[in-house]
Design an enzyme around this catalytic site. Structure first.
Site, PDB file in Angstrom:
ATOM      1  N   HIS A  39       0.733  -0.779  -0.191  1.00 41.31           N
ATOM      2  CA  HIS A  39       0.628  -0.067   0.134  1.00 41.31           C
ATOM      3  C   HIS A  39       0.764   0.875   0.064  1.00 41.31           C
ATOM      4  CE1 HIS A  39      -3.585  -2.763   1.592  1.00 41.31           C
ATOM      5  NE2 HIS A  39      -3.318  -2.568   0.208  1.00 41.31           N
ATOM      6  N   CYS A  53       5.451  20.553 -12.375  1.00 40.80           N
ATOM      7  CA  CYS A  53       3.946  20.432 -13.092  1.00 40.80           C
ATOM      8  C   CYS A  53       3.394  21.294 -12.337  1.00 40.80           C
ATOM      9  CB  CYS A  53       3.517  19.175 -13.475  1.00 40.80           C
ATOM     10  SG  CYS A  53       2.561  18.389 -12.516  1.00 40.80           S
ATOM     11  N   ASN A  61      -3.818 -12.441  16.290  1.00 33.55           N
ATOM     12  CA  ASN A  61      -4.685 -10.996  16.226  1.00 33.55           C
ATOM     13  C   ASN A  61      -5.043 -11.681  17.709  1.00 33.55           C
ATOM     14  OD1 ASN A  61      -6.560  -9.560  15.763  1.00 33.55           O
ATOM     15  ND2 ASN A  61      -6.865  -9.751  13.378  1.00 33.55           N
TER      16      ASN A  61
END
Ligand code: OAD
Length: 257
Positions: A121, A160, A223
């Site tokens: 990501h 730009c 977890n």
């Protein structure tokens, strides 16, 4: 105890693994003080939903709001240190061939000393041109830009003039070229996949454990709460990764001695 037995079993599989893949999510950084995406946001940001800030449309609508949110998150990451979970994974890399496939945009795996990291990501500390003016990604070194007034919103691309944005994957955007393909190849070739601190709700990363399992890998989850991965896991080590992973890696070390 059952937990002790599960940790032993996980260590046995990991010690015997030849193609270990570790998939991490926000939970692995939670004990470092970086909030997960499902946590309610703190203080100033409490009334915003991350899923409404992390989109190109949100940035187009209000670049300053989104940039400020990332500035806040970058501050949390800068102030954070790797925790014992990150450290255990870095130590494990010296024991078994492994690749970390992470959904996290923080740099805590790197700072803990892990080397083989596939960041699905992007990286929150890196910025790029929103207009992709020199190809994807057009990386911009914000620190090297002339001072800008943060009240005006994000800096401008020096090539730009478009806005500068964080080099992370937003909702609705595709993953960096090649990253997903490599992740899928790794998952398919894995004999053990260790899934740490991910809710398993965001695709395509969430499909990787299923791909691995289908290809015959042992699936171990760490977890403190059940996730979308739990029902597919061969083993669920129920607890925070900063406590569980050091125990697992210590057992792996014992087995390999
Ligand atoms: P989530 O915030 O969705 O899930 C965090 C997971 O970590 C949950 O399952 C928690 O139970 C678990 N957790 C909490 N504390 C933990 C601890 N101490 N140790 C281990 N696990 C713990 O985070 P992700 O699954 O990473 O995408 O989210 C996936 C993606 O959704 C993120 O990469 C981000 C987000 O939108 C992008 O930025 C593109």
């Amino acid at each position: 105890s059952p937990m002790h037995e599960s940790i032993q079993q996980a260590a046995e599989w990991i010690a015997a693994s030849k193609h270990l893949v570790v998939l991490t999510g926000a939970g692995v950084s939670k004990e470092s003080g970086v909030p997960t995406f499902r946590d309610a946001l703190d203080g100033l940001w409490a009334r915003y939903d991350p899923q409404q800030l992390a989109t190109a449309e949100a940035f187009r609508r209000d670049p300053k709001l989104v940039w400020d949110w990332y500035e806040y998150r970058r501050g949390l990451v800068r102030a954070a240190d790797p925790n014992p979970g990150h450290a255990a994974l870095a130590a494990l890399e010296a024991l078994r061939p492994l690749v970390i496939v992470t959904q996290n945009v923080d740099d805590l795996h790197q700072r803990a000393g892990s080397k083989d990291i596939l960041a699905l990501h992007g990286a929150i500390m890196r910025s790029k041109c929103f207009a992709t003016c020199r190809g994807e990604p057009t990386v911009i070194d914000v620190a090297a830009l002339p001072a800008f007034d943060p009240a005006d919103g994000p800096p401008r691309c020096p090539y730009c003039g478009a806005w500068v944005r964080p080099d992370v994957v937003w909702y609705g955007e595709t993953l960096p070229a090649g990253a997903l393909q490599r992740a899928a190849e790794l998952a398919s070739a894995a004999d053990v996949m260790l899934v740490v601190g991910t809710s398993g709700v965001v695709q395509p990363a969430a499909s990787l454990p299923y791909l691995a399992r289908q290809a015959g890998a042992r699936l171990i989850e760490v977890n403190p709460r059940p996730s979308e991965i739990t029902r597919a896991a061969h083993l669920w080590l129920e607890g925070p990764s900063g406590e569980i992973l050091p125990q697992v890696v210590a057992r792996v070390q014992e087995r390999l001695r």
